[in-house]
Structures are given as C-alpha cells and as structure tokens.
Design a protein around this motif. Structure first.
Motif, PDB file in Angstrom:
ATOM      1  N   SER A   1      41.450  32.405  49.539  1.00  0.00           N
ATOM      2  CA  SER A   1      40.347  32.796  48.664  1.00  0.00           C
ATOM      3  C   SER A   1      40.904  33.700  47.568  1.00  0.00           C
ATOM      4  O   SER A   1      41.690  34.613  47.843  1.00  0.00           O
ATOM      5  N   VAL A   2      40.516  33.431  46.309  1.00  0.00           N
ATOM      6  CA  VAL A   2      41.107  34.156  45.182  1.00  0.00           C
ATOM      7  C   VAL A   2      40.040  34.683  44.230  1.00  0.00           C
ATOM      8  O   VAL A   2      40.173  34.591  43.024  1.00  0.00           O
ATOM      9  N   GLY A   3      38.973  35.235  44.739  1.00  0.00           N
ATOM     10  CA  GLY A   3      37.999  35.903  43.891  1.00  0.00           C
ATOM     11  C   GLY A   3      37.279  34.965  42.944  1.00  0.00           C
ATOM     12  O   GLY A   3      37.126  33.779  43.206  1.00  0.00           O
ATOM     13  N   ALA A   4      36.866  35.509  41.820  1.00  0.00           N
ATOM     14  CA  ALA A   4      36.050  34.757  40.862  1.00  0.00           C
ATOM     15  C   ALA A   4      36.812  34.520  39.568  1.00  0.00           C
ATOM     16  O   ALA A   4      37.782  35.209  39.251  1.00  0.00           O
ATOM     17  N   VAL A   5      36.364  33.515  38.812  1.00  0.00           N
ATOM     18  CA  VAL A   5      36.938  33.211  37.497  1.00  0.00           C
ATOM     19  C   VAL A   5      36.377  34.192  36.484  1.00  0.00           C
ATOM     20  O   VAL A   5      35.168  34.405  36.407  1.00  0.00           O
ATOM     21  N   THR A   6      37.266  34.814  35.703  1.00  0.00           N
ATOM     22  CA  THR A   6      36.831  35.801  34.709  1.00  0.00           C
ATOM     23  C   THR A   6      37.012  35.320  33.277  1.00  0.00           C
ATOM     24  O   THR A   6      36.574  35.981  32.343  1.00  0.00           O
ATOM     25  N   GLY A   7      37.679  34.202  33.096  1.00  0.00           N
ATOM     26  CA  GLY A   7      37.922  33.685  31.755  1.00  0.00           C
ATOM     27  C   GLY A   7      38.939  32.575  31.814  1.00  0.00           C
ATOM     28  O   GLY A   7      39.281  32.070  32.890  1.00  0.00           O
ATOM     29  N   THR A   8      39.480  32.194  30.666  1.00  0.00           N
ATOM     30  CA  THR A   8      40.493  31.135  30.611  1.00  0.00           C
ATOM     31  C   THR A   8      41.599  31.537  29.645  1.00  0.00           C
ATOM     32  O   THR A   8      41.403  32.356  28.743  1.00  0.00           O
ATOM     33  N   PHE A   9      42.753  30.917  29.849  1.00  0.00           N
ATOM     34  CA  PHE A   9      43.893  31.099  28.950  1.00  0.00           C
ATOM     35  C   PHE A   9      44.662  29.793  28.929  1.00  0.00           C
ATOM     36  O   PHE A   9      45.089  29.303  29.977  1.00  0.00           O
TER      37      PHE A   9
END
Length: 245
Positions: free
Chosen positions: A193-201
């Motif tokens: 599990s790796v938390g939530a998406v905060t944006g993109t790059f």
C-alpha cells in the motif's frame, strides 16, 4: 546485418575470441554472442533508452523515497546503465573490470528478479495493460541474456567481483532488511500500500506515502533477490576460475 551501415557493426575479426568455458557460465551460442558484440552501439543505445524509460517508470516510487537513497531505488535502470557503460568501455578500448562486473550482476539479478515477481504477483499486476506486462517481462529476460555476453571481454577479477558484490549486497540490505531511512526500498510489488496520489509528473503519479509492506509479499520478493545475488556471485567467480585454467 549486411544491410546495416558499417559504423553500426563491428568487423567480426575485431571481436574477442570465444573461450572454452563451461556451459553454465557461457550458455549462449557463439553466434548470438558475436551478434551482440558486433552491434555493440545499437545495444548500448537500447540500454540508454531502457535506463531513461526505467527512471520514468520509477517516478511514483521516487516521490515517496528519501532523496539520499535514490541511487538504490531504480534497480533495473541502474543495471542497464551499468551494462551500457560496460559495453561502451569495451568498444572504445577503455575496459574497467569493476564496471563489467556491475553490468553482469545487474543484468542477471534484475533480468531474472523482475520476471520472477511478475509471475509470483501476476494477479496483482492485472492493472498493467497486457502489452506493458509483456514488455517488462521480455525486456528483463533480454537483460539476463545480455549478461552472458560480458564474459567474452571481461576477466571478472576478484577485486571487480568484490565491488559488484558489495554494491548489490548493500542494495539487498537497504531494499529488504535494514532500510536506514524510512521503509525498505525495494521495487514496489502489488501487495504493498502506497498512500494516495497527489499529482503527476511526466505522466506518472506522485504519491503521498507511507509505504506499507505486506510481510508475505516482502519475504517472497526478498527470497528471489537473495538467491539471484548468490547465483550471480557464483557464476562470476566460476567464470574467473574457468578463465584461469
């Protein structure tokens, strides 16, 4: 091959002669070894492109890993970087045995560990399009094949093997056992599990963390990495012994 420009293919007579080595350290047909060495610059370019793709692929993991340990995170891109450097050094007559050993270890270990994890966690990788799954599987197996070309021009000196063993042992420790900063740093597997998406790059997700490692999945990933690192050490030293006989 005759249709390729001459600068893309080395003359056969410039290649190092094949040695009479045991099959398990030189399993490839001589013609395939020759092909890889004659097309050395296209192969180097393919590894450079693979390195760039790999760093792009790791953007999500970079976003939750401490900067100080980034060099130990993108395992497959580092492996293609090492083998590309190894081939380029050989082609330009500036061999560095420790670079050759790093290229061998990296391509063998990561070239087999990635297909292993793709199979062991195949249900979890169902989020990947089939073509990306197939590309990752086949391209990493090609890395493992590439590793066995290096014996044609490398001596695998004890000092060089020691450098590669030290690097990949440190990588193992940080990836699975003693992370030093944060959580273990091995390549993400689907059970984590790796938390939530905060944006993109560059089209890749940036994550918030923290990374939560499933004990069972972690153990399976670690087992594959340890066994393959030991295998690379055995094969590198066995190659050295065979070349000295």
């Amino acid at each position: 091959m005759s249709s390729l420009p001459s600068w893309l293919r080395r003359p056969r007579e410039t290649l190092p002669a094949p040695e009479d080595l045991p099959w398990y350290v030189a399993p490839l047909p001589t013609r395939l070894e020759d092909l890889g060495l004659r097309l050395v610059w296209p192969v180097v370019l393919a590894n450079v492109l693979g390195t760039l793709f790999g760093f792009w692929y790791y953007v999500p993991q970079f976003s939750v890993e401490p900067l100080a340990l980034w060099a130990f995170v993108p395992d497959s891109p580092m492996a293609t970087l090492f083998v590309g450097a190894s081939l380029a050094l050989w082609a330009t007559g500036r061999g560095r045995e420790w670079v050759h050993a790093l290229g061998f270890y990296g391509c063998l270990v990561l070239g087999l560990w990635t297909p292993y994890t793709l199979l062991v966690f195949r249900d979890g990788f169902s989020y990947l399009p089939w073509y990306m799954y197939a590309f990752l599987f086949c391209s990493h197996l090609a890395m493992a094949v590439e590793a066995f070309v290096i014996q044609r021009y490398a001596d695998f000196t004890v000092r060089a093997v020691a450098v590669a063993f030290a690097w990949y042992t440190a990588n193992l420790v940080l990836d699975y056992f003693v992370p030093l900063v944060g959580t273990p740093h091995h390549t993400f597997v689907p059970a984590e599990s790796v938390g939530a998406v905060t944006g993109t790059f560059l089209g890749q997700s940036l994550l918030s963390g923290p990374v939560v490692h499933d004990p069972g999945a972690h153990a399976l990933a670690a087992a594959g990495a340890v066994v393959l690192t030991l295998l690379a050490t055995f094969l590198a030293l066995a190659t050295r012994v065979a070349k000295l006989r």
